[in-house]
Motif scaffolding. Structure first.
Motif: not given
Length: 113
Positions: A7-9, A41-44, A77-80, A85-86
């Motif tokens: 994710a960082v990469i 928002t929709f991703q979360l 964050l919201f279960w995920a 997010v990254g």
């Protein structure tokens, strides 16, 4: 390699594409950040549905936190996992940067014809 490292990469690579390769510099635009907030928002919401219900599961050794599914905290964050997010950021930024670069190339081609 862990999901966290990937994710960082992905985030670093997508910012480099935006700033150095395509030179679209979307991340300097308030408009892009506003659009990204809407997409986030929709991703979360989608991630919450998939991970909160146990449809998608993650190996606790590959993410921050543990495999325990919680609403907030423990690397979630919201279960995920926060890594999602990254990855979402990288995917959206890379797609938009390439789209803008190709659109700009097409505009220049039309202007010179």
């Amino acid at each position: 390699m862990t999901y966290t490292v990937l994710a960082v990469i992905a985030v670093i690579a997508s910012v480099c594409v935006d700033r150095v390769i395509t030179r679209t510099r979307l991340t300097t635009s308030r408009t892009w950040w506003a659009a990204y907030a809407i997409m986030l928002t929709f991703q979360l919401v989608t991630n919450a549905w998939l991970t909160g219900r146990g449809i998608v599961r993650y190996d606790g050794d590959a993410i921050l936190g543990t495999a325990r599914i919680t609403w907030l905290g423990d690397g979630r964050l919201f279960w995920a996992p926060v890594e999602d997010v990254g990855f979402g950021f990288a995917l959206i930024l890379l797609t938009c940067a390439v789209w803008e670069a190709l659109a700009g190339r097409g505009r220049r081609r039309c202007e010179t014809s």
